[in-house]
Structures are given as C-alpha cells and as structure tokens.
Design a protein around this motif. Structure first.
Motif, mmCIF file in Angstrom:
data_model
loop_
_atom_site.group_PDB
_atom_site.id
_atom_site.type_symbol
_atom_site.label_atom_id
_atom_site.label_comp_id
_atom_site.label_asym_id
_atom_site.label_seq_id
_atom_site.Cartn_x
_atom_site.Cartn_y
_atom_site.Cartn_z
ATOM 1 N N SER A 64 0.727 -1.277 -0.018
ATOM 2 C CA SER A 64 0.097 -0.041 -0.003
ATOM 3 C C SER A 64 0.948 1.332 -0.107
ATOM 4 N N ILE A 65 1.817 1.315 0.610
ATOM 5 C CA ILE A 65 2.630 2.363 0.909
ATOM 6 C C ILE A 65 3.394 2.750 -0.683
ATOM 7 N N GLN A 66 3.985 1.558 -1.308
ATOM 8 C CA GLN A 66 4.544 1.770 -2.753
ATOM 9 C C GLN A 66 3.197 2.339 -3.640
ATOM 10 N N GLY A 69 -4.031 -7.001 -13.010
ATOM 11 C CA GLY A 69 -3.874 -6.942 -11.866
ATOM 12 C C GLY A 69 -2.471 -7.544 -11.210
ATOM 13 N N GLY A 70 -2.359 -7.420 -10.011
ATOM 14 C CA GLY A 70 -1.077 -7.956 -9.462
ATOM 15 C C GLY A 70 -0.349 -6.816 -9.069
ATOM 16 N N TRP A 71 0.960 -7.025 -8.581
ATOM 17 C CA TRP A 71 1.893 -6.135 -7.981
ATOM 18 C C TRP A 71 3.069 -6.793 -7.960
ATOM 19 N N ASP A 72 3.654 -7.545 -8.914
ATOM 20 C CA ASP A 72 5.068 -8.160 -8.932
ATOM 21 C C ASP A 72 5.961 -7.589 -9.855
ATOM 22 N N LYS A 73 5.458 -6.770 -10.745
ATOM 23 C CA LYS A 73 6.681 -6.066 -11.674
ATOM 24 C C LYS A 73 5.979 -4.770 -12.337
ATOM 25 N N TRP A 126 2.004 -1.814 -12.270
ATOM 26 C CA TRP A 126 1.949 -0.664 -11.550
ATOM 27 C C TRP A 126 1.220 0.499 -12.272
ATOM 28 N N VAL A 127 1.186 0.203 -13.531
ATOM 29 C CA VAL A 127 0.629 1.424 -14.172
ATOM 30 C C VAL A 127 -0.846 1.501 -14.197
ATOM 31 N N LEU A 128 -1.626 0.639 -14.240
ATOM 32 C CA LEU A 128 -2.983 0.862 -14.110
ATOM 33 C C LEU A 128 -3.429 1.124 -13.039
ATOM 34 N N PRO A 129 -3.277 0.606 -11.788
ATOM 35 C CA PRO A 129 -3.503 1.263 -10.473
ATOM 36 C C PRO A 129 -3.125 2.397 -10.056
ATOM 37 N N VAL A 130 -1.867 3.132 -10.503
ATOM 38 C CA VAL A 130 -1.475 4.196 -10.166
ATOM 39 C C VAL A 130 -2.410 5.132 -10.952
ATOM 40 N N PHE A 135 -10.590 0.437 -2.857
ATOM 41 C CA PHE A 135 -11.267 -0.210 -4.027
ATOM 42 C C PHE A 135 -10.254 -0.744 -5.106
ATOM 43 N N ILE A 136 -9.156 0.549 -5.227
ATOM 44 C CA ILE A 136 -8.274 0.000 -5.942
ATOM 45 C C ILE A 136 -7.423 -1.086 -5.932
ATOM 46 N N GLU A 137 -7.177 -1.396 -4.697
ATOM 47 C CA GLU A 137 -6.422 -2.588 -4.279
ATOM 48 C C GLU A 137 -7.196 -3.847 -4.492
ATOM 49 N N LYS A 138 -8.525 -3.736 -4.383
ATOM 50 C CA LYS A 138 -9.455 -4.880 -4.248
ATOM 51 C C LYS A 138 -9.624 -5.084 -5.989
ATOM 52 N N ILE A 139 -9.740 -4.191 -6.630
ATOM 53 C CA ILE A 139 -9.972 -4.399 -8.079
ATOM 54 C C ILE A 139 -8.839 -4.933 -8.672
ATOM 55 N N PHE A 140 -7.503 -4.377 -8.454
ATOM 56 C CA PHE A 140 -6.408 -4.953 -9.108
ATOM 57 C C PHE A 140 -5.718 -5.969 -8.481
ATOM 58 N N GLN A 141 -6.246 -6.621 -7.301
ATOM 59 C CA GLN A 141 -5.955 -7.676 -6.675
ATOM 60 C C GLN A 141 -4.286 -7.428 -6.028
ATOM 61 N N ILE A 142 -4.221 -6.137 -5.394
ATOM 62 C CA ILE A 142 -3.096 -5.786 -5.068
ATOM 63 C C ILE A 142 -2.996 -6.316 -3.349
#
Length: 313
Positions: A102-104, A169-173, A177-181, A252-259
């Motif tokens: 979440s901080i990132q 989704g995801g947060w491994d590369k 990051w592009v779409l969630p940001v 909501f963003i973390e839930k939608i993008f499965q972060i």
C-alpha cells in the motif's frame, strides 16, 4: 509550540477513543457474527455448537463493554490479536507484511499526481485563457465526474482485455503498477490542480507582487520568490492529509487490481466481519490522518511566518 503540540496529541487520544468505540459497537450491532459471514461466503452452514465454541475461544461471548475494554488494553501494546480469517497470523503480522504494498502504491500515486496536478495548476494560473488553462480545467472536470473504481475497470477493459498491453492486476513487476496508479490518481490530481491554480491566482493578484514588479524585479524572480512560496501554503494544507490517506491503502483500487495491500485486507475484513482487522486498520488510519494534520500545521507555520500557534494578548 510545545503546548500546542501537547494539546493536539491529547486531542489525538480523544479522537482514537471516540473512533474505536464507534467502530467497535457499530460492528457488533450488525446481525450475525464473523463466523456466520465466513460460512456464508463459503456456502457452508456451521452448526450452532461450533459457532458457540468459536465465540468462547475468541471471547465474543462476553459483554460488549468487557470485549471493548479488553481490546483497547491490548491495542495500547499494539496487540490486536489474531485475524479471524488468517488464524495463523496476528493482525500486526498481516499489517507489517502487507502495508509495504500500500505504501508503494501510495507513493507512486503521490509522485505521479504531484507532477500532473501541480504542473497543470501552475500552467493554468500562469497561462490563463490559453490552451494550457483549458487543458487543466478539462482534466480536473474529468477527475471530478469519473469515479475511481469505474475508471479502474475501464482501464482494465481497454489496456488489458482489448489491447493486451498491460496485466489486469497484481503487483509483482513494473507493468502491473501502471493501471492502479492511473486509477488511484484521479482525486489527488483534481485536488492539487484546483488548489494550486486558485492559490497561484490569488498570490499573483496580491499587492506585494505588484510592488515587486514595480521595483523592476524579473518575472522569473517574482514568480519563484514572491508568488510560488506564498501559493504553496494552501497546497500543503490539503497535500499532507492526502498523502497519509494514500499510504494507508486505497481500498477499492487494491481490491479491483488484486494488490495484496492493507486496503485489500481491510475490504476482505469488512466482508467477513474480521473484527480485529477492521479495528486495527481503522485505528491506524485515524492516527495517521490526525498526526498528518498536526505535521501539516507545523509545516504551514514554517512556510508562512504570519501563522501563530497561540493568540497574542
């Protein structure tokens, strides 16, 4: 200043107590319990005897006031107990493991929003009536009328489903990051653009700016020293709490993008009535926002010497 900070910290304790009590009793006012919700989510029916034993194990059979006092005494030591959904991990462990995501996300969103929001706000104020002003207004209106979760789904559909340019989704590369940001930046860009433009326009019309120009100072020097410095104060006022709300997690963003951030776990906790996780997340969010307001007021006073912490007699 010390007296001011002491009073604000005392107020922080009062706010935490009020928020914790309100959250705790509202959670328990909802019919049913956490184990009923978990069984329903898995299309199962737990026997009454099993639910009774689970309630006894986690102390949910005790009076609400006693449960609340026990929770608060443990929370002072940062002991929020075990999560009801991840029974092998404490809430503190979950927060420590998942909060960095979440901080990132929050920091990336903040940097991107500052570049776009401040840039459009400054350009709109300096070049009023030009295409840059109209561009800033268009972007701010779009950010105002477009809900973040709708924009997130739209981005997924266009860039992931149709064009196959980016993952859904995801947060491994970095590609994830592009779409969630982008989706998480709507509200910050709107806030920064509008406040920056308004503050800059007000500062440019001030008498001290006319005086500086009359003295023959260059326009660049007038803008950097006399306008920009005074225009930053209102921006910092809204920017501090906004930064805190970003790093606590964008639910909501973390839930939608499965972060797998703290916001993702908070939404799951709401759905499964994971009381310890809900309480811990709410208290941390409240404490961060309140402390950020205090730090913002201190920074405001450092930038603007006219601000005083106490009334002069």
């Amino acid at each position: 200043m010390l007296r001011y900070i002491t009073l604000r910290l005392a107020g922080l304790i009062g706010v935490l107590l009020a928020v914790s009590a309100l959250t705790f009793f509202l959670m328990h006012a909802i019919p049913g319990g956490p184990f009923d919700a978990q069984a329903l989510a898995q299309n199962k029916v737990l026997p009454t005897e099993v639910i009774t034993q689970l309630n006894i194990k986690y102390g949910l059979d005790k009076p609400l006031v006693e449960q609340y006092l026990t929770f608060m005494l443990n929370a002072v030591r940062l002991d929020f107990g075990y999560s009801f959904t991840s029974q092998t991990r404490t809430v503190t462990q979950i927060i420590a493991d998942q909060w960095p995501y979440s901080i990132q996300l929050g920091l990336l969103t903040l940097v991107f929003s500052m570049i776009i929001g401040l840039g459009l706000g400054l350009g709109a104020a300096i070049k009023q009536g030009t295409w840059l002003d109209y561009l800033g207004t268009t972007v701010s209106i779009f950010c105002m009328v477009m809900p973040g979760f709708v924009f997130a789904i739209l981005l997924q559909f266009v860039f992931a489903v149709r064009l196959h340019w980016l993952p859904t989704g995801g947060w491994d590369k970095p590609a994830t990051w592009v779409l969630p940001v982008l989706a998480n930046s709507l509200a910050p860009i709107l806030t920064l653009q509008r406040f920056t433009k308004s503050s800059m326009v007000d500062a440019m019309r001030a008498n001290y700016v006319r005086t500086a120009r009359a003295k023959g100072l260059s326009e660049q020097r007038v803008m950097l020293i006399h306008v920009l410095k005074n225009a930053l104060s209102p921006v910092i006022t809204v920017g501090g709490p906004m930064a805190a709300s970003l790093v606590i997690g964008s639910f909501f963003i973390e839930k939608i993008f499965q972060i797998p951030g703290i916001g993702f776990y908070w939404v799951n906790a709401i759905q499964t009535r994971d009381y310890p996780m809900i309480m811990a997340s709410t208290l941390i969010w409240t404490a961060l926002i309140t402390i950020t307001y205090l730090l913002t007021d201190l920074a405001y006073a450092l930038i603007d010497p006219r601000v005083a912490f106490v009334k002069e007699s």
